[in-house]
Scaffold this motif. Structure first.
Motif, PDB file in Angstrom:
ATOM      1  N   LEU A  76       0.806  -1.223   0.000  1.00 30.78           N
ATOM      2  CA  LEU A  76       0.000   0.000   0.000  1.00 30.78           C
ATOM      3  C   LEU A  76       0.837   1.270   0.000  1.00 30.78           C
ATOM      4  CD1 LEU A  76      -2.881  -1.067   2.396  1.00 30.78           C
ATOM      5  CD2 LEU A  76      -2.784  -1.150  -0.103  1.00 30.78           C
ATOM      6  N   THR A  77       2.153   1.143   0.122  1.00 32.30           N
ATOM      7  CA  THR A  77       3.007   2.331   0.081  1.00 32.30           C
ATOM      8  C   THR A  77       3.524   2.608  -1.322  1.00 32.30           C
ATOM      9  OG1 THR A  77       5.010   1.090   0.618  1.00 32.30           O
ATOM     10  CG2 THR A  77       3.742   2.011   2.476  1.00 32.30           C
ATOM     11  N   HIS A  78       3.242   1.723  -2.285  1.00 30.08           N
ATOM     12  CA  HIS A  78       3.717   1.899  -3.656  1.00 30.08           C
ATOM     13  C   HIS A  78       2.700   2.701  -4.471  1.00 30.08           C
ATOM     14  CE1 HIS A  78       7.151  -0.788  -3.208  1.00 30.08           C
ATOM     15  NE2 HIS A  78       6.372  -1.463  -2.382  1.00 30.08           N
ATOM     16  N   PRO A  79       3.175   3.561  -5.384  1.00 24.79           N
ATOM     17  CA  PRO A  79       2.270   4.410  -6.160  1.00 24.79           C
ATOM     18  C   PRO A  79       1.321   3.614  -7.050  1.00 24.79           C
ATOM     19  CG  PRO A  79       4.538   5.171  -6.366  1.00 24.79           C
ATOM     20  CD  PRO A  79       4.574   3.838  -5.677  1.00 24.79           C
ATOM     21  N   ARG A  80       0.107   4.134  -7.183  1.00 31.26           N
ATOM     22  CA  ARG A  80      -0.890   3.559  -8.099  1.00 31.26           C
ATOM     23  C   ARG A  80      -1.802   4.676  -8.565  1.00 31.26           C
ATOM     24  NH1 ARG A  80      -0.875   2.611  -2.681  1.00 31.26           N
ATOM     25  NH2 ARG A  80      -2.885   2.611  -1.665  1.00 31.26           N
ATOM     26  N   LEU A  81      -2.346   4.455  -9.756  1.00 29.98           N
ATOM     27  CA  LEU A  81      -3.184   5.458 -10.402  1.00 29.98           C
ATOM     28  C   LEU A  81      -4.504   4.818 -10.792  1.00 29.98           C
ATOM     29  CD1 LEU A  81      -3.271   8.366 -11.659  1.00 29.98           C
ATOM     30  CD2 LEU A  81      -2.411   7.314 -13.765  1.00 29.98           C
ATOM     31  N   SER A  82      -5.581   5.399 -10.341  1.00 28.08           N
ATOM     32  CA  SER A  82      -6.916   4.938 -10.705  1.00 28.08           C
ATOM     33  C   SER A  82      -7.494   5.936 -11.707  1.00 28.08           C
ATOM     34  CB  SER A  82      -7.814   4.838  -9.466  1.00 28.08           C
ATOM     35  OG  SER A  82      -9.087   4.366  -9.825  1.00 28.08           O
ATOM     36  N   LEU A  83      -7.645   5.476 -12.960  1.00 32.17           N
ATOM     37  CA  LEU A  83      -8.159   6.326 -14.031  1.00 32.17           C
ATOM     38  C   LEU A  83      -9.649   6.097 -14.225  1.00 32.17           C
ATOM     39  CD1 LEU A  83      -5.385   5.655 -16.670  1.00 32.17           C
ATOM     40  CD2 LEU A  83      -5.776   7.809 -15.496  1.00 32.17           C
ATOM     41  N   GLN A  84     -10.397   7.155 -14.305  1.00 28.68           N
ATOM     42  CA  GLN A  84     -11.775   7.083 -14.769  1.00 28.68           C
ATOM     43  C   GLN A  84     -11.702   7.366 -16.254  1.00 28.68           C
ATOM     44  OE1 GLN A  84     -12.610  10.199 -12.061  1.00 28.68           O
ATOM     45  NE2 GLN A  84     -13.936   8.926 -10.790  1.00 28.68           N
ATOM     46  N   ALA A  85     -12.377   6.550 -17.061  1.00 31.38           N
ATOM     47  CA  ALA A  85     -12.171   6.668 -18.510  1.00 31.38           C
ATOM     48  C   ALA A  85     -13.396   6.252 -19.304  1.00 31.38           C
ATOM     49  CB  ALA A  85     -10.969   5.798 -18.913  1.00 31.38           C
ATOM     50  N   ARG A  86     -13.297   6.519 -20.596  1.00 29.22           N
ATOM     51  CA  ARG A  86     -14.249   6.019 -21.593  1.00 29.22           C
ATOM     52  C   ARG A  86     -13.458   5.192 -22.581  1.00 29.22           C
ATOM     53  NH1 ARG A  86     -19.326   7.719 -21.602  1.00 29.22           N
ATOM     54  NH2 ARG A  86     -19.640   7.128 -23.747  1.00 29.22           N
ATOM     55  N   ALA A  87     -13.978   4.033 -22.902  1.00 30.02           N
ATOM     56  CA  ALA A  87     -13.320   3.119 -23.830  1.00 30.02           C
ATOM     57  C   ALA A  87     -13.848   3.333 -25.240  1.00 30.02           C
ATOM     58  CB  ALA A  87     -13.568   1.678 -23.398  1.00 30.02           C
ATOM     59  N   ALA A  88     -12.939   3.278 -26.203  1.00 32.55           N
ATOM     60  CA  ALA A  88     -13.310   3.373 -27.621  1.00 32.55           C
ATOM     61  C   ALA A  88     -12.558   2.278 -28.373  1.00 32.55           C
ATOM     62  CB  ALA A  88     -12.965   4.747 -28.185  1.00 32.55           C
ATOM     63  N   PHE A  89     -13.276   1.503 -29.145  1.00 33.11           N
ATOM     64  CA  PHE A  89     -12.699   0.377 -29.875  1.00 33.11           C
ATOM     65  C   PHE A  89     -12.140   0.819 -31.218  1.00 33.11           C
ATOM     66  CE2 PHE A  89     -15.566  -1.522 -26.886  1.00 33.11           C
ATOM     67  CZ  PHE A  89     -14.914  -2.673 -26.486  1.00 33.11           C
ATOM     68  N   VAL A  90     -10.998   0.246 -31.573  1.00 31.88           N
ATOM     69  CA  VAL A  90     -10.396   0.423 -32.885  1.00 31.88           C
ATOM     70  C   VAL A  90     -10.254  -0.981 -33.454  1.00 31.88           C
ATOM     71  CG1 VAL A  90      -8.443   1.306 -34.206  1.00 31.88           C
ATOM     72  CG2 VAL A  90      -9.147   2.469 -32.090  1.00 31.88           C
ATOM     73  N   ARG A  91     -11.095  -1.285 -34.433  1.00 34.38           N
ATOM     74  CA  ARG A  91     -11.166  -2.645 -34.963  1.00 34.38           C
ATOM     75  C   ARG A  91     -10.360  -2.782 -36.248  1.00 34.38           C
ATOM     76  NH1 ARG A  91     -14.244  -5.668 -31.927  1.00 34.38           N
ATOM     77  NH2 ARG A  91     -15.768  -4.677 -30.584  1.00 34.38           N
ATOM     78  N   GLN A  92     -10.032  -4.019 -36.581  1.00 31.46           N
ATOM     79  CA  GLN A  92      -9.344  -4.287 -37.835  1.00 31.46           C
ATOM     80  C   GLN A  92     -10.170  -3.698 -38.974  1.00 31.46           C
ATOM     81  OE1 GLN A  92      -7.977  -8.359 -38.271  1.00 31.46           O
ATOM     82  NE2 GLN A  92      -7.814  -8.537 -36.043  1.00 31.46           N
ATOM     83  N   GLY A  93      -9.493  -3.024 -39.881  1.00 33.28           N
ATOM     84  CA  GLY A  93     -10.179  -2.353 -40.982  1.00 33.28           C
ATOM     85  C   GLY A  93     -10.404  -0.876 -40.723  1.00 33.28           C
ATOM     86  N   ASP A  94     -10.381  -0.443 -39.446  1.00 34.87           N
ATOM     87  CA  ASP A  94     -10.497   0.983 -39.143  1.00 34.87           C
ATOM     88  C   ASP A  94      -9.227   1.688 -39.626  1.00 34.87           C
ATOM     89  OD1 ASP A  94     -12.933   0.497 -37.955  1.00 34.87           O
ATOM     90  OD2 ASP A  94     -12.218   0.730 -35.892  1.00 34.87           O
ATOM     91  N   ASP A  95      -9.363   2.960 -39.987  1.00 34.75           N
ATOM     92  CA  ASP A  95      -8.252   3.713 -40.570  1.00 34.75           C
ATOM     93  C   ASP A  95      -6.973   3.671 -39.740  1.00 34.75           C
ATOM     94  OD1 ASP A  95      -9.782   4.392 -42.748  1.00 34.75           O
ATOM     95  OD2 ASP A  95     -10.290   6.388 -41.994  1.00 34.75           O
ATOM     96  N   ASP A  96      -7.087   3.809 -38.428  1.00 35.84           N
ATOM     97  CA  ASP A  96      -5.876   3.897 -37.609  1.00 35.84           C
ATOM     98  C   ASP A  96      -5.470   2.575 -36.960  1.00 35.84           C
ATOM     99  OD1 ASP A  96      -8.170   4.121 -36.111  1.00 35.84           O
ATOM    100  OD2 ASP A  96      -7.440   5.732 -34.828  1.00 35.84           O
ATOM    101  N   HIS A  97      -6.133   1.473 -37.319  1.00 34.66           N
ATOM    102  CA  HIS A  97      -5.823   0.188 -36.687  1.00 34.66           C
ATOM    103  C   HIS A  97      -4.393  -0.263 -36.947  1.00 34.66           C
ATOM    104  CE1 HIS A  97      -5.658  -4.149 -36.008  1.00 34.66           C
ATOM    105  NE2 HIS A  97      -6.501  -3.879 -35.019  1.00 34.66           N
ATOM    106  N   ALA A  98      -3.927  -0.208 -38.180  1.00 34.76           N
ATOM    107  CA  ALA A  98      -2.586  -0.710 -38.511  1.00 34.76           C
ATOM    108  C   ALA A  98      -1.501   0.039 -37.739  1.00 34.76           C
ATOM    109  CB  ALA A  98      -2.338  -0.622 -40.011  1.00 34.76           C
ATOM    110  N   ALA A  99      -1.583   1.353 -37.677  1.00 33.57           N
ATOM    111  CA  ALA A  99      -0.579   2.145 -36.960  1.00 33.57           C
ATOM    112  C   ALA A  99      -0.642   1.869 -35.458  1.00 33.57           C
ATOM    113  CB  ALA A  99      -0.774   3.632 -37.237  1.00 33.57           C
ATOM    114  N   LEU A 100      -1.855   1.791 -34.914  1.00 29.73           N
ATOM    115  CA  LEU A 100      -1.988   1.499 -33.487  1.00 29.73           C
ATOM    116  C   LEU A 100      -1.506   0.088 -33.162  1.00 29.73           C
ATOM    117  CD1 LEU A 100      -5.361   3.039 -32.242  1.00 29.73           C
ATOM    118  CD2 LEU A 100      -3.035   3.670 -31.600  1.00 29.73           C
TER     119      LEU A 100
END
Length: 165
Positions: A87-111
């Motif tokens: 419990l003394t080691h650093p940790r980060l709890s992110l609140q987020a929104r997920a967005a999917f990048v699927r095969q065939g999407d424009d930026d999939h290959a680079a990602l």
């Protein structure tokens, strides 16, 4: 009682960035679409080109189905070291929104290339049709930098160029 949250400073921003940049897995919290109850799952994580966490998930997993139903989630990053109180080691709890990048999407290959450069073992399954990359866009964060070091961070605080400041 004194407020335990410290004012966010550059050291806290750097620590949060270090956690995101070094993480290779984390605990993903989602809402189970069938029960409405929270559920936590371990996932792989790398920092995306924009600095936000990026993962690769299968459509067969329950947490992927939960994110499709409701993209609001939380991601806990940071692992305890080999010694001392976890419990003394650093940790980060992110609140987020997920967005999917699927095969065939424009930026999939680079990602996908970016992801594989940081998580090469995924080469075994990244091309499977049921796998997609997931970008986690932070909406807020809570940093626990160790005992007595709590901070609330904004998405702006988490940007790589801001944290470097």
């Amino acid at each position: 009682m004194t407020d335990p949250i410290r004012p966010t400073d550059d050291a806290a921003r750097r620590m949060a960035r270090e956690i995101i940049d070094s993480a290779r897995f984390g605990a993903l919290a989602v809402t189970d679409p069938e029960t409405g109850a929270p559920m936590v799952s371990r996932i792989a994580s790398v920092p995306g080109p924009d600095g936000a966490p990026l993962s690769l998930v299968s459509d067969l997993s329950h947490h992927t189905r939960a994110l499709v139903a409701n993209p609001v989630c939380a991601l806990l990053l940071g692992e305890p070291g080999g010694k001392g109180d976890p419990l003394t080691h650093p940790r980060l709890s992110l609140q987020a929104r997920a967005a999917f990048v699927r095969q065939g999407d424009d930026d999939h290959a680079a990602l996908a290339a970016h992801y594989l450069a940081l998580y090469p073992k995924a080469k075994l399954y990244i091309g499977f049709g049921d796998f997609a990359l997931v970008r986690f866009t932070p909406t807020g964060a809570h940093l626990n930098g160790g005992f007595g070091k709590a901070f609330v961070l904004t998405p702006e605080d988490l940007r790589p160029e801001r944290a470097a400041g």
